[in-house]
Design a protein around this motif. Structure first.
Motif, mmCIF file in Angstrom:
data_model
loop_
_atom_site.group_PDB
_atom_site.id
_atom_site.type_symbol
_atom_site.label_atom_id
_atom_site.label_comp_id
_atom_site.label_asym_id
_atom_site.label_seq_id
_atom_site.Cartn_x
_atom_site.Cartn_y
_atom_site.Cartn_z
ATOM 1 N N ALA B 68 0.831 -1.203 0.000
ATOM 2 C CA ALA B 68 0.000 0.000 0.000
ATOM 3 C C ALA B 68 0.868 1.255 0.000
ATOM 4 C CB ALA B 68 -0.899 0.000 1.242
ATOM 5 N N VAL B 70 2.335 5.018 0.105
ATOM 6 C CA VAL B 70 2.061 6.216 0.894
ATOM 7 C C VAL B 70 2.175 7.424 -0.031
ATOM 8 C CG1 VAL B 70 2.824 7.660 2.810
ATOM 9 C CG2 VAL B 70 3.015 5.175 2.985
ATOM 10 N N PHE B 72 2.663 11.274 -0.025
ATOM 11 C CA PHE B 72 3.310 12.111 0.989
ATOM 12 C C PHE B 72 3.438 13.524 0.429
ATOM 13 C CE2 PHE B 72 7.702 12.663 3.262
ATOM 14 C CZ PHE B 72 7.113 13.321 4.321
ATOM 15 N N VAL B 109 -5.002 10.537 5.302
ATOM 16 C CA VAL B 109 -5.168 9.772 6.541
ATOM 17 C C VAL B 109 -4.729 10.602 7.743
ATOM 18 C CG1 VAL B 109 -4.366 7.747 7.826
ATOM 19 C CG2 VAL B 109 -4.863 7.570 5.375
ATOM 20 N N ALA B 110 -3.551 11.169 7.686
ATOM 21 C CA ALA B 110 -2.994 11.872 8.851
ATOM 22 C C ALA B 110 -2.174 13.064 8.400
ATOM 23 C CB ALA B 110 -2.131 10.917 9.667
ATOM 24 N N ILE B 169 0.012 12.379 4.933
ATOM 25 C CA ILE B 169 0.149 11.081 4.280
ATOM 26 C C ILE B 169 -1.247 10.560 3.930
ATOM 27 C CG2 ILE B 169 2.377 10.480 5.279
ATOM 28 C CD1 ILE B 169 0.993 8.827 7.400
ATOM 29 N N GLY B 170 -1.318 9.880 2.789
ATOM 30 C CA GLY B 170 -2.598 9.351 2.330
ATOM 31 C C GLY B 170 -2.417 8.026 1.608
ATOM 32 N N ARG B 171 -3.557 7.353 1.396
ATOM 33 C CA ARG B 171 -3.563 6.061 0.699
ATOM 34 C C ARG B 171 -4.106 6.229 -0.703
ATOM 35 N NH1 ARG B 171 -3.950 2.207 5.316
ATOM 36 N NH2 ARG B 171 -4.834 3.543 6.915
#
Lengths: 358, 358
Positions: B68, B70, B72, B109-110, B169-171
């Motif tokens: 998966a 990242v 960024f 996500v964060a 950060i995300g998916r």
């Protein structure tokens, strides 16, 4: 104000005149209060279960990511002067973020680089700093994969300014990552070499002080050194790079987090002769001065000899020393045993004696 | 200087007096040159295979991470004033980073939050901004998981300063993420609503201009809107949030990346009446003004009706419009067809007409 409402943080009349002081930036008591009272509560208030990470107050967060967690961190650098003996703001920015990831027991993979350039900054100076960033990233083995550039006004008479933010992502290396809640009474406190060189080198450059043996910043990426410790099978209970607030600041955090105390032996604390002289001239305690290549490591008594031997084979750990012991004494305090056998409680600095050191 | 050597970037005598100008921060030609000539080459020079990400010049990087990836990204915010109609620097910082991740076809996500506080900043103002950050994060459904706080000096007469960096950060959501190299001649250019409101609201607040219908910043997290597009099966070829440099800046990047041209229909370009008036008073072209809740979407002709219908059911896409077409005309240029049928080549702005807008 229409943006405040009943979820706001009870701003009282007394507080409403409060303003940010330079001392809020120092990694001391005042900064802790700002973060705990004003910054973390709103961030931790949301329903998203990841939001409780904000309240952990570690320098990095571990974010679940399928089978392989992402360790995520950020750090801004506002040091003046931009260049100093042994380093510059660019080297500092890379090392600071690499080290924040490494002390979580993780391998740094990629960094972001966000530059805020002051109007008037010489492009040649910027290029030197970019080169230094590149070299530090190469030493650490990380890539800088994304970035951002902004420009802000500078007023007449101010020195050229550059503010750098580096965020970073890393992969957890160990099954039982270092964590303050794994610290036990009887554990020992190790540091990987001479402390306070970074802060004293920056302060000396700023004040124009010259010493016979020039002080150099210790800014260095510690990820390879830390990975060797992990590979050797030594169980690192806790690790933290000793930046703002110095070694004493890290140990005060340990006391706060664990309710245990720390006894430091002044005679075992590694301070170089030039640093000792500089600290005396500047009226600073080396234990509270910022480093950027020093890590405080807590391990069990039985691992101490093996850890020191391993650290001392690495140039970044040559002067490693075991300088303290965790005890169950109450109240939870950092206590210094002086060379003459006296005992002194180390207070967490209230503000900071040396601003803009990182 | 001992930090430069033969791997440095051929600093010639001519270049050595060059200094950073405010215009370097504007998202125009001058900034592109600074990034391409001085910032990216050292970062892309290392052996680490991830280092070529720096040369991609997208706002986010996709970092391989087991199964998966990242996504960024990082962004610093230096807007003045700190609060403006419709938002503030905190909302902007969350939305900017959320949107940078979302336009990569990823779910944020964060986030990290790094504050550089100017000495003298009222703590009450900081608390209002923290609340706004929290609300924007809640709207986007992201957590702020790690942070950093520094303080810098402010000199007499300067307004209270706050600089915010958010990294995120995300998916990845889709198998074929949006990418400029998927754009084809004949594709259409959609924008999700009225453009230029953010930049014009900030400029008007700064200049003390009042309009009968007040302009409000459009700062909004677009991740849910973008996820709905992806869920609907529409194949988004390319997406970019139109911040610094505006919609024209994004389209100039498309031309650079693809070698194709873009024809914009002025009559189809969504600009509100207040924005049109404000732009005229300030002497600005809405196409080059910054937004923080607007995304430029390139899709195939056959997906246009479905995409517009879907976007218009969402409050953040109510005024979505198809405003342009990708063509194979040479040379690769952004061309505007005016209301009267004239044709005008849009130049990428050299510097910036509206500094510190984000």
């Amino acid at each position: 104000m229409n943006l405040t409402d009943d979820t706001s943080m009870n701003i009282t009349d007394e507080q409403s005149d409060e303003r940010i002081l330079m001392a809020h930036g120092g990694g001391g008591e005042l900064m802790q209060r700002l973060i705990r009272e004003h910054l973390v509560p709103p961030l931790a208030s949301l329903a998203n279960p990841l939001c409780n990470k904000a309240a952990e107050l570690t320098d990095s967060a571990v974010v679940p990511w399928n089978a392989a967690e992402v360790v995520f961190t950020t750090d801004s650098f506002v040091v003046t002067p931009l260049e100093f003996p042994g380093g510059d703001i660019g080297r500092l920015a890379v090392c600071g973020t690499v080290n924040d990831i490494a002390v979580m027991g993780a391998a740094p993979v990629a960094l972001s680089l966000a530059l805020v350039l002051g109007e008037g900054l010489p492009v040649e100076l910027l290029s030197r700093i970019m080169l230094s960033i590149t070299r530090a990233a190469d030493e650490a083995g990380v890539a800088i994969v994304t970035g951002d550039t902004k420009v802000i006004e500078r007023h007449a008479g101010q020195p050229p300014a550059l503010i750098i933010n580096t965020a970073g992502i890393g992969r957890l290396l160990c099954a039982a990552p270092p964590d303050a809640n794994r610290i036990r009474a009887g554990d020992r406190v190790i540091v990987n070499g001479f402390i306070a060189d970074h802060g004293l080198a920056v302060m000396s450059a700023r004040e124009g002080l010259k010493f016979e043996t020039p002080l150099r910043s210790d800014a260095a990426p510690l990820n390879h050194l830390i990975a060797r410790l992990a590979d050797s099978g030594i169980d690192v209970r806790f690790m933290r790079d000793a930046t703002r607030g110095g070694v004493a600041g890290v140990l005060a955090d340990v006391c706060d987090a664990t309710g245990l105390s720390v006894v430091i032996e002044e005679s075992q604390t590694p301070v170089s002769q030039p640093a000792r002289m500089a600290a005396e001239m500047l009226g600073l305690d080396p234990l509270t001065v910022a480093n950027e290549g020093k890590v405080v490591i807590v391990i069990s008594e039985s691992d101490v000899m093996k850890a020191l031997e391993l650290l001392r084979t690495d140039p970044l750990g040559r002067n490693a020393a075991c300088m303290g012991t965790i005890t169950a004494d109450r109240p939870a305090l950092v206590e210094l045993v002086t060379r003459t056998g006296g005992r002194r409680v180390m207070q967490r600095p209230y503000g900071e004696s040396t601003p803009r050191i990182c």
